[in-house]
Design a protein around this motif. Structure first.
Motif, PDB file in Angstrom:
ATOM      1  N   VAL A 122      15.174  -8.690  59.293  1.00  0.00           N
ATOM      2  CA  VAL A 122      16.484  -9.340  59.245  1.00  0.00           C
ATOM      3  C   VAL A 122      17.395  -8.602  58.265  1.00  0.00           C
ATOM      4  O   VAL A 122      18.569  -8.317  58.562  1.00  0.00           O
ATOM      5  CB  VAL A 122      16.325 -10.822  58.839  1.00  0.00           C
ATOM      6  N   ILE A 147      16.384 -14.902  62.814  1.00  0.00           N
ATOM      7  CA  ILE A 147      16.562 -13.897  63.867  1.00  0.00           C
ATOM      8  C   ILE A 147      17.944 -14.027  64.494  1.00  0.00           C
ATOM      9  O   ILE A 147      18.675 -13.041  64.653  1.00  0.00           O
ATOM     10  CB  ILE A 147      15.466 -14.052  64.943  1.00  0.00           C
ATOM     11  N   ALA A 172      20.755 -12.700  62.307  1.00  0.00           N
ATOM     12  CA  ALA A 172      20.815 -11.238  62.242  1.00  0.00           C
ATOM     13  C   ALA A 172      21.388 -10.658  63.529  1.00  0.00           C
ATOM     14  O   ALA A 172      22.191  -9.714  63.499  1.00  0.00           O
ATOM     15  CB  ALA A 172      19.423 -10.673  61.977  1.00  0.00           C
TER      16      ALA A 172
END
Length: 328
Positions: free
Chosen positions: A66, A108, A111
């Motif tokens: 990330v 996730i 990012a």
């Protein structure tokens, strides 16, 4: 003088001629490299420490990927690197199931939204019954979230699944490190990722002809891998060599994303466009050709292997035949 038997010499001559044809024919075939350019990025987040202990650092591994993806987004906004059209994360970038772990999902998704382009996320996902695991490459879109995915078709025996589990776990305590078996995928890794179609294989599936051949219809080939348990051995360079071979074989750029290295971007002619060191965070951004044409290897498939096998057996038979007749 008694004439020397020609059988063994004839067999050897056939073998030499066949070898020359294979080598010479390969050199005579041009390696295609042209194609529509697409800017790609490979993220290597790194792992906390070398060896099997990284398995206990799942959140740290995810956070590393990330962090590197957000750093990539900052580099793009600052104009220091071109904006990629797709991003590749490695196998096991998230060993936390994003569909059962809300924090992992949010990390996730945040990012991916930050970089603003689709990311192929390597993650472990539980089956609905919770008894087994899928090793997935998930297409994660910045607007719609997780979508299509590929499940590794060649899980590693004794590493990702345990044959004769009931017996072996009683005899060898070390196998307790593999508490659940990985599921075998049942379809190829050809998926849409941003502006192109990618052909994904996971880890040492790159060594298997069928898996890579099934993925070759993608415009770009991807190898998601986790080599942390084999770091600083001959294995990561070996995997890169295999990836370069596949690039030439199928006339495709190959993107190798590894948790701890070696990550690489390989041109369709096998040239190394970018290559990372091991056990460091790394970002790789480059333009590669997206190709749709098929190579001779794609068209012939396994036929040359079978033909060479038959020819070798014929050469052996030709060499052994006269010897048997002389013994009679």
């Amino acid at each position: 003088a008694r004439p020397r038997p020609r059988g063994p010499l004839a067999g050897a001559a056939v073998a030499v001629v066949l070898a020359a044809l294979v080598v010479g024919g390969g050199l005579a075939i041009p390696t295609p490299t042209a194609g529509r350019p697409v800017t790609v990025a490979v993220v290597q987040g790194n792992v906390p420490r070398l060896g099997l202990d990284f398995l206990g650092q799942r959140r740290a591994v995810l956070d590393n990927h990330v962090r590197e993806t957000r750093r990539l987004a900052e580099e793009v906004r600052a104009g220091r690197v071109p904006r990629p059209e797709l991003v590749i994360w490695p196998e096991n970038a998230s060993d936390l199931d994003p569909f059962t772990e809300p924090d992992a999902y949010q990390a996730i998704d945040g990012a991916v939204r930050d970089i603003g382009v689709p990311v192929l996320v390597g993650a472990l996902v539980e089956t609905p019954d919770g008894k087994r695991i899928e090793n997935r490459g998930i297409v994660w879109d910045p607007k719609t979230g997780p979508g299509n995915y590929y499940v590794k078709r060649h899980p590693v025996p004794f590493g990702e699944y345990l044959p004769f589990r009931d017996v072996l776990t009683k005899l060898i305590k070390r196998f307790e490190r593999v508490p659940r078996d990985f599921v075998k995928g049942d379809r190829s890794g050809v998926m849409k990722l941003g502006p192109v179609t990618v052909g994904d294989v996971i880890c040492f599936e790159v060594a298997y002809d069928k898996e890579t051949r099934d993925s070759a219809p993608g415009d770009v080939m991807v190898v998601q891998t986790n080599n942390a348990t084999y770091g600083e051995t001959s294995l990561p360079p070996q995997q890169i060599a295999m990836s370069r071979l596949r690039a030439v074989e199928h006339g495709r750029a190959v993107l190798v994303a590894a948790t701890s290295g070696i990550s690489a971007i390989v041109a369709p002619d096998g040239r190394m466009i970018a290559e990372s060191r091991e056990f460091v965070p790394a970002l790789q951004v480059a333009a590669v050709p997206a190709r749709t044409s098929r190579t001779i290897a794609d068209r012939l498939g396994a036929l040359p292997e079978w033909a060479l096998t038959v020819a070798a057996l014929a050469a052996v038979a030709a060499a052994l035949g006269p010897a048997r007749r002389r013994r009679r």
